[in-house]
Design a protein around this motif. Structure first.
Motif, PDB file in Angstrom:
ATOM      1  N   GLN A   1     -10.428  12.986  11.858  1.00 31.08           N
ATOM      2  CA  GLN A   1      -9.148  13.543  12.286  1.00 31.08           C
ATOM      3  C   GLN A   1      -8.567  12.787  13.468  1.00 31.08           C
ATOM      4  O   GLN A   1      -7.361  12.618  13.589  1.00 31.08           O
ATOM      5  N   SER A   2      -9.445  12.273  14.328  1.00 29.87           N
ATOM      6  CA  SER A   2      -8.968  11.580  15.521  1.00 29.87           C
ATOM      7  C   SER A   2      -8.256  10.285  15.197  1.00 29.87           C
ATOM      8  O   SER A   2      -7.543   9.740  16.021  1.00 29.87           O
ATOM      9  N   GLU A   3      -8.443   9.765  13.955  1.00 32.28           N
ATOM     10  CA  GLU A   3      -7.837   8.493  13.605  1.00 32.28           C
ATOM     11  C   GLU A   3      -6.645   8.639  12.673  1.00 32.28           C
ATOM     12  O   GLU A   3      -6.006   7.660  12.321  1.00 32.28           O
ATOM     13  N   VAL A   4      -6.349   9.865  12.261  1.00 29.56           N
ATOM     14  CA  VAL A   4      -5.299  10.055  11.268  1.00 29.56           C
ATOM     15  C   VAL A   4      -3.973   9.485  11.726  1.00 29.56           C
ATOM     16  O   VAL A   4      -3.228   8.897  10.957  1.00 29.56           O
ATOM     17  N   ASP A   5      -3.661   9.641  12.992  1.00 25.53           N
ATOM     18  CA  ASP A   5      -2.358   9.220  13.483  1.00 25.53           C
ATOM     19  C   ASP A   5      -2.350   7.806  14.048  1.00 25.53           C
ATOM     20  O   ASP A   5      -1.358   7.375  14.627  1.00 25.53           O
ATOM     21  N   ILE A   6      -3.467   7.090  13.904  1.00 29.18           N
ATOM     22  CA  ILE A   6      -3.510   5.722  14.424  1.00 29.18           C
ATOM     23  C   ILE A   6      -2.837   4.798  13.426  1.00 29.18           C
ATOM     24  O   ILE A   6      -3.254   4.711  12.278  1.00 29.18           O
ATOM     25  N   PRO A   7      -1.773   4.122  13.810  1.00 25.42           N
ATOM     26  CA  PRO A   7      -1.065   3.258  12.861  1.00 25.42           C
ATOM     27  C   PRO A   7      -1.876   2.000  12.556  1.00 25.42           C
ATOM     28  O   PRO A   7      -2.668   1.536  13.365  1.00 25.42           O
ATOM     29  N   GLY A   8      -1.659   1.455  11.435  1.00 27.38           N
ATOM     30  CA  GLY A   8      -2.330   0.216  11.058  1.00 27.38           C
ATOM     31  C   GLY A   8      -1.748  -0.302   9.762  1.00 27.38           C
ATOM     32  O   GLY A   8      -1.008   0.395   9.071  1.00 27.38           O
ATOM     33  N   GLU A   9      -2.052  -1.524   9.421  1.00 31.74           N
ATOM     34  CA  GLU A   9      -1.544  -2.094   8.175  1.00 31.74           C
ATOM     35  C   GLU A   9      -2.601  -3.008   7.585  1.00 31.74           C
ATOM     36  O   GLU A   9      -3.261  -3.756   8.314  1.00 31.74           O
ATOM     37  N   VAL A  10      -2.781  -2.917   6.296  1.00 31.62           N
ATOM     38  CA  VAL A  10      -3.754  -3.753   5.612  1.00 31.62           C
ATOM     39  C   VAL A  10      -3.091  -4.341   4.374  1.00 31.62           C
ATOM     40  O   VAL A  10      -2.220  -3.715   3.776  1.00 31.62           O
ATOM     41  N   THR A  11      -3.473  -5.545   4.014  1.00 36.72           N
ATOM     42  CA  THR A  11      -2.949  -6.200   2.817  1.00 36.72           C
ATOM     43  C   THR A  11      -4.057  -6.301   1.779  1.00 36.72           C
ATOM     44  O   THR A  11      -5.155  -6.779   2.089  1.00 36.72           O
ATOM     45  N   ILE A  12      -3.798  -5.824   0.596  1.00 33.27           N
ATOM     46  CA  ILE A  12      -4.761  -5.967  -0.492  1.00 33.27           C
ATOM     47  C   ILE A  12      -4.092  -6.711  -1.637  1.00 33.27           C
ATOM     48  O   ILE A  12      -2.865  -6.799  -1.713  1.00 33.27           O
ATOM     49  N   LEU A  13      -4.898  -7.250  -2.522  1.00 37.55           N
ATOM     50  CA  LEU A  13      -4.402  -8.013  -3.659  1.00 37.55           C
ATOM     51  C   LEU A  13      -4.742  -7.282  -4.948  1.00 37.55           C
ATOM     52  O   LEU A  13      -5.897  -6.914  -5.175  1.00 37.55           O
ATOM     53  N   ILE A  14      -3.744  -7.077  -5.783  1.00 34.92           N
ATOM     54  CA  ILE A  14      -3.918  -6.376  -7.051  1.00 34.92           C
ATOM     55  C   ILE A  14      -3.396  -7.264  -8.176  1.00 34.92           C
ATOM     56  O   ILE A  14      -2.371  -7.937  -8.043  1.00 34.92           O
ATOM     57  N   SER A  15      -4.108  -7.249  -9.278  1.00 30.86           N
ATOM     58  CA  SER A  15      -3.743  -8.061 -10.438  1.00 30.86           C
ATOM     59  C   SER A  15      -2.294  -7.834 -10.848  1.00 30.86           C
ATOM     60  O   SER A  15      -1.806  -6.701 -10.874  1.00 30.86           O
ATOM     61  N   GLN A  16      -1.616  -8.921 -11.193  1.00 33.70           N
ATOM     62  CA  GLN A  16      -0.230  -8.809 -11.648  1.00 33.70           C
ATOM     63  C   GLN A  16      -0.132  -8.138 -13.016  1.00 33.70           C
ATOM     64  O   GLN A  16       0.861  -7.485 -13.326  1.00 33.70           O
ATOM     65  N   THR A  17      -1.161  -8.302 -13.832  1.00 34.34           N
ATOM     66  CA  THR A  17      -1.151  -7.698 -15.166  1.00 34.34           C
ATOM     67  C   THR A  17      -1.817  -6.334 -15.170  1.00 34.34           C
ATOM     68  O   THR A  17      -1.288  -5.373 -15.736  1.00 34.34           O
ATOM     69  N   PHE A  18      -2.963  -6.249 -14.525  1.00 37.61           N
ATOM     70  CA  PHE A  18      -3.760  -5.019 -14.552  1.00 37.61           C
ATOM     71  C   PHE A  18      -3.597  -4.273 -13.226  1.00 37.61           C
ATOM     72  O   PHE A  18      -4.466  -4.308 -12.359  1.00 37.61           O
ATOM     73  N   HIS A  19      -2.471  -3.617 -13.096  1.00 37.71           N
ATOM     74  CA  HIS A  19      -2.162  -2.878 -11.878  1.00 37.71           C
ATOM     75  C   HIS A  19      -2.033  -1.393 -12.222  1.00 37.71           C
ATOM     76  O   HIS A  19      -2.017  -1.011 -13.404  1.00 37.71           O
ATOM     77  N   PRO A  20      -1.951  -0.522 -11.226  1.00 43.09           N
ATOM     78  CA  PRO A  20      -1.960   0.922 -11.502  1.00 43.09           C
ATOM     79  C   PRO A  20      -0.840   1.404 -12.407  1.00 43.09           C
ATOM     80  O   PRO A  20      -1.012   2.374 -13.137  1.00 43.09           O
ATOM     81  N   ASP A  21       0.310   0.746 -12.374  1.00 46.30           N
ATOM     82  CA  ASP A  21       1.449   1.193 -13.177  1.00 46.30           C
ATOM     83  C   ASP A  21       1.638   0.374 -14.447  1.00 46.30           C
ATOM     84  O   ASP A  21       2.713   0.389 -15.050  1.00 46.30           O
ATOM     85  N   SER A  22       0.613  -0.348 -14.860  1.00 48.23           N
ATOM     86  CA  SER A  22       0.752  -1.179 -16.058  1.00 48.23           C
ATOM     87  C   SER A  22       1.008  -0.314 -17.282  1.00 48.23           C
ATOM     88  O   SER A  22       0.540   0.821 -17.370  1.00 48.23           O
ATOM     89  N   LYS A  23       1.748  -0.852 -18.213  1.00 46.38           N
ATOM     90  CA  LYS A  23       2.067  -0.138 -19.451  1.00 46.38           C
ATOM     91  C   LYS A  23       1.426  -0.854 -20.642  1.00 46.38           C
ATOM     92  O   LYS A  23       2.016  -0.951 -21.713  1.00 46.38           O
ATOM     93  N   LEU A  24       0.221  -1.359 -20.448  1.00 52.18           N
ATOM     94  CA  LEU A  24      -0.453  -2.091 -21.513  1.00 52.18           C
ATOM     95  C   LEU A  24      -0.735  -1.187 -22.703  1.00 52.18           C
ATOM     96  O   LEU A  24      -0.586  -1.583 -23.858  1.00 52.18           O
ATOM     97  N   ILE A  25      -1.186   0.034 -22.430  1.00 54.39           N
ATOM     98  CA  ILE A  25      -1.341   1.067 -23.449  1.00 54.39           C
ATOM     99  C   ILE A  25      -0.860   2.372 -22.823  1.00 54.39           C
ATOM    100  O   ILE A  25      -0.791   2.480 -21.596  1.00 54.39           O
ATOM    101  N   PRO A  26      -0.526   3.380 -23.612  1.00 53.79           N
ATOM    102  CA  PRO A  26       0.108   4.588 -23.076  1.00 53.79           C
ATOM    103  C   PRO A  26      -0.591   5.258 -21.894  1.00 53.79           C
ATOM    104  O   PRO A  26       0.075   5.541 -20.895  1.00 53.79           O
ATOM    105  N   PRO A  27      -1.910   5.523 -21.915  1.00 57.59           N
ATOM    106  CA  PRO A  27      -2.484   6.201 -20.743  1.00 57.59           C
ATOM    107  C   PRO A  27      -2.468   5.294 -19.514  1.00 57.59           C
ATOM    108  O   PRO A  27      -2.480   4.067 -19.625  1.00 57.59           O
ATOM    109  N   GLN A  28      -2.455   5.921 -18.348  1.00 59.50           N
ATOM    110  CA  GLN A  28      -2.571   5.153 -17.117  1.00 59.50           C
ATOM    111  C   GLN A  28      -3.999   4.622 -16.983  1.00 59.50           C
ATOM    112  O   GLN A  28      -4.943   5.222 -17.497  1.00 59.50           O
ATOM    113  N   PRO A  29      -4.199   3.504 -16.297  1.00 62.12           N
ATOM    114  CA  PRO A  29      -5.558   2.991 -16.079  1.00 62.12           C
ATOM    115  C   PRO A  29      -6.417   4.032 -15.373  1.00 62.12           C
ATOM    116  O   PRO A  29      -5.928   4.799 -14.542  1.00 62.12           O
ATOM    117  N   ASP A  30      -7.697   4.056 -15.714  1.00 67.52           N
ATOM    118  CA  ASP A  30      -8.591   5.043 -15.112  1.00 67.52           C
ATOM    119  C   ASP A  30      -9.855   4.418 -14.527  1.00 67.52           C
ATOM    120  O   ASP A  30     -10.770   5.112 -14.115  1.00 67.52           O
TER     121      ASP A  30
END
Length: 336
Positions: A40-69
């Motif tokens: 809880q003591s860190e919830v309000d501490i601001p910060g920023e991180v950069t991550i890399l996600i596949s251009q094809t296999f990302h959370p919102d991909s529409k490769l098949i109807p269900p969302q990736p799991d």
């Protein structure tokens, strides 16, 4: 072309430690977020991180109807969001027994959720090729190297995916490997041989006609295995034998005339055999037709008899035509 895109995420310092992993974004968000148990003591501490996600296999991909799991992480920390059902359909060992008992999406976030990230030893470039093959979509826009293509196919065995079921002549991966064969024929043929991809071996072997088999590395020969190595040697031997047989037949003599008898025609035969011996000595299974013409047609400059010159031209054309008909790829019928 890079296989991943950067995402900037606001988070707290504690979420940067090794066990924190990305989760799919809320349904209407375009950026992934990090989910973790934060003091809880860190919830309000601001910060920023950069991550890399596949251009094809990302959370919102529409490769098949269900969302990736399910989430994979490459050795260079790029995240791939995939469908457990697709992976299980292709893999006979639950992706080397790395898949959890239930899809990650069935867990609430506090119990893991999409935090059930599966770390894999392959680089993002290799994993990108492998997953595109599993989904049967082309990764050509990413211009993978032949090394990455080979590594991806090699990894299939580890993950219980028979290469024969994925690298089919109709598949995008097959076409990519074949397109790399002119520049990397040994790697392409060795890959096909190692995984018994006969059709691919046949099509790539034609690019090895110029390769000096005596310089073949021992490790590469072992990877090919005795059958495909033998086929390659038989291909070279058969072509060289066919070339020598063609060259051993000099131009047919014409009926003796007042100006050109058998003695004069013997000179053409001797000149032919000398030039033919020089061609055969080159020991080139890929000898171009232009080299044959360049070696034999100039013999006509030494001839004063037009009939001899005509017989020479006819014979050279026949040799070139017959040489073009000689098989240029490996074939199982030659396993003798």
């Amino acid at each position: 072309m890079n296989v991943a895109s950067s995402f900037h995420i606001s988070t707290t310092p504690s979420q940067l430690i090794s066990y924190q992993v990305p989760t799919p974004p809320p349904s209407k968000s375009s950026s992934p977020t990090l989910s973790a148990c934060v003091p809880q003591s860190e919830v309000d501490i601001p910060g920023e991180v950069t991550i890399l996600i596949s251009q094809t296999f990302h959370p919102d991909s529409k490769l098949i109807p269900p969302q990736p799991d399910t989430v994979f992480r490459s050795s260079d920390n790029i995240f791939f969001y995939v469908h457990r059902a697709v992976i299980q359909e292709k893999s006979s060992n639950d992706w080397s027994n790395r898949l959890p008992y239930l899809p990650a999406s069935t867990y609430p976030n506090e119990e893991g959720g999409m935090n059930q990230v599966i770390a894999l030893p392959e680089s993002a470039a290799v994993l990108n090729v492998l997953l595109h093959a599993i989904y049967n979509i082309s990764c050509a826009p990413f211009s993978p190297s032949i090394h990455d293509l080979v590594s991806a196919v090699d990894a299939m065995e580890t993950y219980g995916v028979p290469a024969k079921d994925v690298v089919l002549p109709s598949s995008a991966l097959y076409g990519l490997i074949l397109s790399n064969a002119p520049l990397a024929p040994l790697a392409a043929y060795t890959l096909a041989a190692q995984h018994d991809l006969h059709s691919l071996a046949v099509q790539t072997s034609t690019h090895l006609l110029s390769y000096r088999l005596m310089s073949l590395p021992e490790t590469t020969a072992e990877q090919m295995g005795p059958l495909y190595l033998k086929r390659l040697f038989i291909l070279h031997s058969a072509r060289l034998g066919a070339l020598k047989r063609l060259l051993l037949q000099p131009p047919q003599p014409h009926p003796p005339s007042q100006t050109c008898g058998s003695v004069e025609q013997t000179k053409l035969t001797h000149a032919w055999m000398l030039a033919a011996a020089q061609l055969a000595w080159e020991d080139r299974a890929d000898l171009p037709s232009s080299a044959i013409e360049a070696a034999l047609l100039p013999l006509g400059h030494q001839l004063s008899c037009p009939l001899c010159a005509d017989r020479l031209a006819v014979r050279v054309r026949q040799v070139v035509a017959d040489w073009a008909m000689v098989k240029t790829d490996v074939h199982p019928s030659r396993d003798y």
